[in-house]
Design a protein around this motif. Structure first.
Motif, mmCIF file in Angstrom:
data_model
loop_
_atom_site.group_PDB
_atom_site.id
_atom_site.type_symbol
_atom_site.label_atom_id
_atom_site.label_comp_id
_atom_site.label_asym_id
_atom_site.label_seq_id
_atom_site.Cartn_x
_atom_site.Cartn_y
_atom_site.Cartn_z
ATOM 1 N N GLN A 88 0.827 -1.202 0.000
ATOM 2 C CA GLN A 88 0.000 0.000 0.000
ATOM 3 C C GLN A 88 0.867 1.259 0.000
ATOM 4 O O GLN A 88 0.535 2.241 -0.657
ATOM 5 C CB GLN A 88 -0.960 0.018 1.193
ATOM 6 C CG GLN A 88 -1.925 1.193 1.171
ATOM 7 C CD GLN A 88 -2.812 1.212 -0.069
ATOM 8 O OE1 GLN A 88 -3.398 0.206 -0.442
ATOM 9 N NE2 GLN A 88 -2.895 2.367 -0.725
ATOM 10 N N GLN A 89 2.002 1.237 0.706
ATOM 11 C CA GLN A 89 2.885 2.405 0.724
ATOM 12 C C GLN A 89 3.431 2.685 -0.670
ATOM 13 O O GLN A 89 3.577 3.836 -1.059
ATOM 14 C CB GLN A 89 4.018 2.204 1.716
ATOM 15 C CG GLN A 89 3.549 2.311 3.150
ATOM 16 C CD GLN A 89 4.653 2.007 4.124
ATOM 17 O OE1 GLN A 89 5.356 1.014 3.985
ATOM 18 N NE2 GLN A 89 4.807 2.868 5.106
ATOM 19 N N ARG A 90 3.715 1.641 -1.431
ATOM 20 C CA ARG A 90 4.184 1.806 -2.814
ATOM 21 C C ARG A 90 3.101 2.502 -3.637
ATOM 22 O O ARG A 90 3.371 3.472 -4.342
ATOM 23 C CB ARG A 90 4.537 0.446 -3.421
ATOM 24 C CG ARG A 90 4.887 0.505 -4.892
ATOM 25 C CD ARG A 90 5.137 -0.907 -5.451
ATOM 26 N NE ARG A 90 5.235 -0.901 -6.889
ATOM 27 C CZ ARG A 90 6.285 -0.532 -7.599
ATOM 28 N NH1 ARG A 90 7.365 -0.103 -6.988
ATOM 29 N NH2 ARG A 90 6.268 -0.575 -8.909
ATOM 30 N N GLU A 91 1.893 2.007 -3.536
ATOM 31 C CA GLU A 91 0.784 2.600 -4.285
ATOM 32 C C GLU A 91 0.540 4.047 -3.867
ATOM 33 O O GLU A 91 0.260 4.904 -4.710
ATOM 34 C CB GLU A 91 -0.488 1.763 -4.122
ATOM 35 C CG GLU A 91 -0.432 0.430 -4.836
ATOM 36 C CD GLU A 91 -0.134 0.549 -6.325
ATOM 37 O OE1 GLU A 91 -0.746 1.406 -6.998
ATOM 38 O OE2 GLU A 91 0.723 -0.210 -6.816
ATOM 39 N N ASP A 92 0.647 4.331 -2.578
ATOM 40 C CA ASP A 92 0.460 5.700 -2.088
ATOM 41 C C ASP A 92 1.530 6.633 -2.651
ATOM 42 O O ASP A 92 1.227 7.757 -3.057
ATOM 43 C CB ASP A 92 0.477 5.742 -0.562
ATOM 44 C CG ASP A 92 -0.745 5.085 0.062
ATOM 45 O OD1 ASP A 92 -1.741 4.819 -0.650
ATOM 46 O OD2 ASP A 92 -0.687 4.818 1.282
ATOM 47 N N ALA A 93 2.786 6.174 -2.684
ATOM 48 C CA ALA A 93 3.872 6.995 -3.231
ATOM 49 C C ALA A 93 3.655 7.245 -4.725
ATOM 50 O O ALA A 93 3.862 8.364 -5.213
ATOM 51 C CB ALA A 93 5.225 6.330 -2.992
ATOM 52 N N LEU A 94 3.224 6.231 -5.441
ATOM 53 C CA LEU A 94 2.952 6.400 -6.868
ATOM 54 C C LEU A 94 1.772 7.342 -7.087
ATOM 55 O O LEU A 94 1.802 8.173 -7.987
ATOM 56 C CB LEU A 94 2.709 5.042 -7.532
ATOM 57 C CG LEU A 94 3.965 4.178 -7.683
ATOM 58 C CD1 LEU A 94 3.595 2.746 -8.038
ATOM 59 C CD2 LEU A 94 4.908 4.765 -8.715
ATOM 60 N N GLU A 95 0.770 7.245 -6.253
ATOM 61 C CA GLU A 95 -0.381 8.148 -6.347
ATOM 62 C C GLU A 95 0.059 9.597 -6.137
ATOM 63 O O GLU A 95 -0.366 10.496 -6.858
ATOM 64 C CB GLU A 95 -1.444 7.746 -5.326
ATOM 65 C CG GLU A 95 -2.680 8.614 -5.332
ATOM 66 C CD GLU A 95 -3.510 8.499 -6.603
ATOM 67 O OE1 GLU A 95 -4.152 9.497 -6.969
ATOM 68 O OE2 GLU A 95 -3.510 7.422 -7.234
ATOM 69 N N ALA A 131 9.187 2.222 -12.437
ATOM 70 C CA ALA A 131 8.833 2.815 -11.147
ATOM 71 C C ALA A 131 9.475 2.049 -9.992
ATOM 72 O O ALA A 131 9.342 0.833 -9.893
ATOM 73 C CB ALA A 131 7.321 2.835 -10.983
ATOM 74 N N GLU A 132 10.172 2.782 -9.142
ATOM 75 C CA GLU A 132 10.726 2.250 -7.905
ATOM 76 C C GLU A 132 10.363 3.216 -6.791
ATOM 77 O O GLU A 132 10.024 4.369 -7.052
ATOM 78 C CB GLU A 132 12.246 2.096 -8.009
ATOM 79 C CG GLU A 132 12.661 1.101 -9.070
ATOM 80 C CD GLU A 132 14.144 0.800 -9.079
ATOM 81 O OE1 GLU A 132 14.917 1.456 -8.331
ATOM 82 O OE2 GLU A 132 14.554 -0.085 -9.837
ATOM 83 N N ILE A 133 10.433 2.751 -5.562
ATOM 84 C CA ILE A 133 10.143 3.612 -4.421
ATOM 85 C C ILE A 133 11.445 3.883 -3.688
ATOM 86 O O ILE A 133 12.177 2.967 -3.331
ATOM 87 C CB ILE A 133 9.090 2.976 -3.491
ATOM 88 C CG1 ILE A 133 7.813 2.636 -4.277
ATOM 89 C CG2 ILE A 133 8.781 3.905 -2.322
ATOM 90 C CD1 ILE A 133 7.197 3.805 -5.029
ATOM 91 N N ASN A 151 8.728 9.429 4.188
ATOM 92 C CA ASN A 151 10.097 9.197 3.750
ATOM 93 C C ASN A 151 10.163 8.460 2.409
ATOM 94 O O ASN A 151 11.239 8.087 1.964
ATOM 95 C CB ASN A 151 10.873 8.402 4.814
ATOM 96 C CG ASN A 151 12.364 8.398 4.564
ATOM 97 O OD1 ASN A 151 12.957 9.416 4.201
ATOM 98 N ND2 ASN A 151 12.986 7.239 4.729
ATOM 99 N N LEU A 152 9.036 8.259 1.766
ATOM 100 C CA LEU A 152 9.005 7.496 0.523
ATOM 101 C C LEU A 152 8.567 8.366 -0.646
ATOM 102 O O LEU A 152 7.609 9.127 -0.541
ATOM 103 C CB LEU A 152 8.049 6.312 0.658
ATOM 104 C CG LEU A 152 8.368 5.320 1.769
ATOM 105 C CD1 LEU A 152 7.279 4.260 1.855
ATOM 106 C CD2 LEU A 152 9.730 4.677 1.578
ATOM 107 N N ASP A 153 9.280 8.250 -1.759
ATOM 108 C CA ASP A 153 8.949 8.962 -2.984
ATOM 109 C C ASP A 153 9.028 7.999 -4.158
ATOM 110 O O ASP A 153 9.832 7.059 -4.152
ATOM 111 C CB ASP A 153 9.942 10.105 -3.250
ATOM 112 C CG ASP A 153 9.549 11.408 -2.601
ATOM 113 O OD1 ASP A 153 8.344 11.637 -2.405
ATOM 114 O OD2 ASP A 153 10.451 12.198 -2.295
ATOM 115 N N ALA A 154 8.229 8.269 -5.174
ATOM 116 C CA ALA A 154 8.311 7.508 -6.419
ATOM 117 C C ALA A 154 9.505 8.022 -7.211
ATOM 118 O O ALA A 154 9.719 9.229 -7.326
ATOM 119 C CB ALA A 154 7.027 7.674 -7.214
ATOM 120 N N ALA A 155 10.286 7.102 -7.741
ATOM 121 C CA ALA A 155 11.471 7.476 -8.516
ATOM 122 C C ALA A 155 11.607 6.528 -9.695
ATOM 123 O O ALA A 155 11.166 5.381 -9.641
ATOM 124 C CB ALA A 155 12.723 7.397 -7.650
ATOM 125 N N CYS A 156 12.235 7.025 -10.753
ATOM 126 C CA CYS A 156 12.557 6.131 -11.854
ATOM 127 C C CYS A 156 13.770 5.292 -11.435
ATOM 128 O O CYS A 156 14.516 5.656 -10.525
ATOM 129 C CB CYS A 156 12.829 6.912 -13.145
ATOM 130 S SG CYS A 156 14.360 7.867 -13.149
#
Length: 84
Positions: A2-9, A37-39, A55-60
């Motif tokens: 869920q944290q991954r999805e939240d960061a991507l959102e 997509a990576e977190i 502390n989490l961001d979406a990054a290439c």
């Protein structure tokens, strides 16, 4: 997960496109491409960075691998802040 999805959102632009926090490139959900997509942990996990939303961001993949465990803003400057 869920944290991954939240960061991507959070990374979505006005048109709903998921973008890298650090270089603004569109993210690809398929693994293995330079812009997949990576977190990223803004403060690296190995340096005490917690796995929490703040502390989490979406990054290439390219930016995430380039940054690694470097300190954001001092040891590693994101491409969209370099003024290249």
């Amino acid at each position: 997960m869920q944290q991954r999805e939240d960061a991507l959102e959070r990374s979505r632009d006005a048109n709903g496109v998921e973008r890298c926090t650090y270089c603004d490139q569109p993210l690809d959900r398929r693994a293995g491409s330079p812009n997949s997509a990576e977190i990223d942990h803004k403060k690296a996990y190995v340096h005490g960075g917690e796995t929490v939303d703040e502390n989490l961001d979406a990054a290439c993949r390219t930016c995430n691998r380039s940054k690694g465990s470097k300190e954001l803003g001092t040891e590693w400057i994101p491409p969209n802040e370099r003024g290249d």
